[in-house]
Enzyme design. Sequence first.
Site, short mmCIF file in Angstrom:
data_model
loop_
_atom_site.label_atom_id
_atom_site.label_comp_id
_atom_site.label_asym_id
_atom_site.label_seq_id
_atom_site.Cartn_x
_atom_site.Cartn_y
_atom_site.Cartn_z
N CYS A 1 -9.04 21.81 -11.62
CA CYS A 1 -10.29 22.28 -10.99
C CYS A 1 -10.72 23.68 -11.44
O CYS A 1 -11.91 23.94 -11.57
CB CYS A 1 -10.18 22.21 -9.48
SG CYS A 1 -8.57 22.62 -8.83
N HIS B 1 -13.60 27.70 -6.10
CA HIS B 1 -12.69 28.56 -6.84
C HIS B 1 -13.50 29.67 -7.53
O HIS B 1 -14.44 29.38 -8.28
CB HIS B 1 -11.94 27.77 -7.91
CG HIS B 1 -10.94 26.77 -7.36
ND1 HIS B 1 -10.60 26.68 -6.03
CD2 HIS B 1 -10.20 25.83 -8.00
CE1 HIS B 1 -9.69 25.72 -5.87
NE2 HIS B 1 -9.44 25.18 -7.04
N1 LIG Z 1 -8.18 18.96 -4.42
C1 LIG Z 1 -8.72 19.40 -5.55
O1 LIG Z 1 -9.55 20.34 -5.55
C2 LIG Z 1 -8.36 18.78 -6.87
C3 LIG Z 1 -9.10 19.17 -7.98
C4 LIG Z 1 -8.80 18.63 -9.23
C5 LIG Z 1 -7.79 17.71 -9.34
N2 LIG Z 1 -7.06 17.35 -8.24
C6 LIG Z 1 -5.99 16.37 -8.45
O2 LIG Z 1 -6.38 15.14 -7.83
C7 LIG Z 1 -5.23 14.46 -7.33
C8 LIG Z 1 -5.41 14.18 -5.84
O3 LIG Z 1 -5.56 15.43 -5.17
P1 LIG Z 1 -5.91 15.54 -3.62
O4 LIG Z 1 -6.22 16.98 -3.43
O5 LIG Z 1 -6.92 14.51 -3.24
O6 LIG Z 1 -4.48 15.15 -2.96
P2 LIG Z 1 -4.17 14.66 -1.47
O7 LIG Z 1 -5.20 15.12 -0.52
O8 LIG Z 1 -2.76 15.02 -1.21
O9 LIG Z 1 -4.28 13.04 -1.57
C9 LIG Z 1 -3.32 12.26 -2.22
C10 LIG Z 1 -3.70 10.78 -2.17
O10 LIG Z 1 -2.68 10.02 -2.85
C11 LIG Z 1 -2.21 9.00 -1.99
N3 LIG Z 1 -0.79 8.71 -2.26
C12 LIG Z 1 0.28 9.48 -1.99
N4 LIG Z 1 1.43 8.85 -2.37
C13 LIG Z 1 1.04 7.66 -2.90
C14 LIG Z 1 1.73 6.56 -3.47
N5 LIG Z 1 3.07 6.56 -3.58
N6 LIG Z 1 1.02 5.50 -3.91
C15 LIG Z 1 -0.32 5.48 -3.80
N7 LIG Z 1 -1.05 6.49 -3.28
C16 LIG Z 1 -0.36 7.56 -2.83
C17 LIG Z 1 -2.41 9.53 -0.58
O11 LIG Z 1 -2.42 8.43 0.32
P3 LIG Z 1 -1.88 8.53 1.86
O12 LIG Z 1 -2.99 9.18 2.65
O13 LIG Z 1 -1.67 7.12 2.22
O14 LIG Z 1 -0.64 9.35 1.83
C18 LIG Z 1 -3.77 10.20 -0.76
O15 LIG Z 1 -4.78 9.21 -0.73
C19 LIG Z 1 -4.03 15.38 -7.65
O16 LIG Z 1 -3.46 14.98 -8.88
C20 LIG Z 1 -4.67 16.74 -7.79
O17 LIG Z 1 -3.93 17.61 -8.59
C21 LIG Z 1 -7.33 17.85 -7.00
#
Ligand SMILES: NC(=O)c1ccc[n+]([C@@H]2O[C@H](COP(=O)([O-])OP(=O)(O)OC[C@H]3O[C@@H](n4cnc5c(N)ncnc54)[C@H](OP(=O)(O)O)[C@@H]3O)[C@@H](O)[C@H]2O)c1
Length: 350
Positions: free
Chosen positions: A149, A242
Amino acid sequence: MQKKLPVGILGATGMVGQRFIQLLEHHPWFEVAWLAASDRSAEKPYGEAVKWRMRTPLPRNVAEMKVSPAGPKGAPKIIFAALDADIARELEPQFADAGSAVVSNSSAWRMHPNVPLVIPEVNPDHLALIDDQTWRKQSGGFIVTNANCSAIGLVLALAPVHQKFGIEKLFVSTMQAVSGAGYPGVPSIDILSNVIPFIKNEEEKMEIETRKMLGTLKGHEVELAHFGMTAHCNRVPVEDGHTESVSIAFKKKATAEQIVEAWTSFRSLPQELKLPHAPAEPVLYDTRHDRPQPRFDVDRGNGMSSTCGRLRPCGLLDWKFTVLSHNTIRGAAGAALLNAELLKVKGYFS
Ligand SMILES: NC(=O)c1ccc[n+]([C@@H]2O[C@H](COP(=O)([O-])OP(=O)(O)OC[C@H]3O[C@@H](n4cnc5c(N)ncnc54)[C@H](OP(=O)(O)O)[C@@H]3O)[C@@H](O)[C@H]2O)c1
């Protein structure tokens, strides 16, 4: 009217997954047809599984959809993936193997030589790497990624000036919002009235991904852009957005007017093609002495523009400035959506 393409969201209950649902609600080309998350959420109605954190209401049709297990069975051919890297490393190839286009947010495959790491305004030509992927050759499936990001917001601001003056050296220090850590993310007791000068693997990702996106496609691989870069990454108590302080040295001499002109006149393929999520102005320049600020400026260009400000001479390098971007829109779900819009127009979904 053309029928919308069904899309799935992997990691649908997380911060980025929720943003996908919000951005897809009125999308002219795509409609949410499938949602998946971990075993904790599978088989529940989405409205029950999710802790909805968006400021717009959860669409009723999505709330009633059942969350599927995170496997390719029954999944549509276009998957927006928002999984942690360790899980994505294992799961995303299963979907690509099964013939799906995986438009991913995670870092798992970003630096693989055959996987494009794309900002449609900056390096749309890198999508050609898709044709070298074994998945593409065998099942038609493939993986395309967007960057970290902080790197996306930064690279949007760098691309117009890199094209004109060539970057020689770059120093960047970030102030990153808590939503960048997913949900529930950083405990409130750790971040309130505080700054945390460490985000795991973030500095390494920024330094390498920036150079891949600004790199040159040579035959079947991307030659990384040649410049020195160092990143310092900090977590701050801001909800979304950010902010980054940048010092930069160019190969060719540039005046402040030329730099601002390069930013504000920057238009590229998504603007030409009028892609639904393309901001009219990808890079804005705010002349006010104390802007950009996340509270006031994070949603500019519907969260898809990078806002620069405070351009001034740097005592160490040539120039310094501030850049702000929305981490879960331009830095995540919006970035992936723009990638998918470009893929559609380029015929990758037919
Ligand atoms: N947040 C940001 O600003 C941002 C920006 C760029 C990139 N990213 C990237 O995008 C990705 C997701 O980020 P996020 O911020 O959305 O994370 P998050 O809020 O922690 O969400 C994670 C998601 O993955 C699911 N999950 C966890 N364990 C799993 C498994 N074993 N099998 C299938 N699904 C599973 C969770 O489901 P449950 O609810 O069922 O646990 C939830 O839907 C990461 O790689 C992060 O680095 C994030």
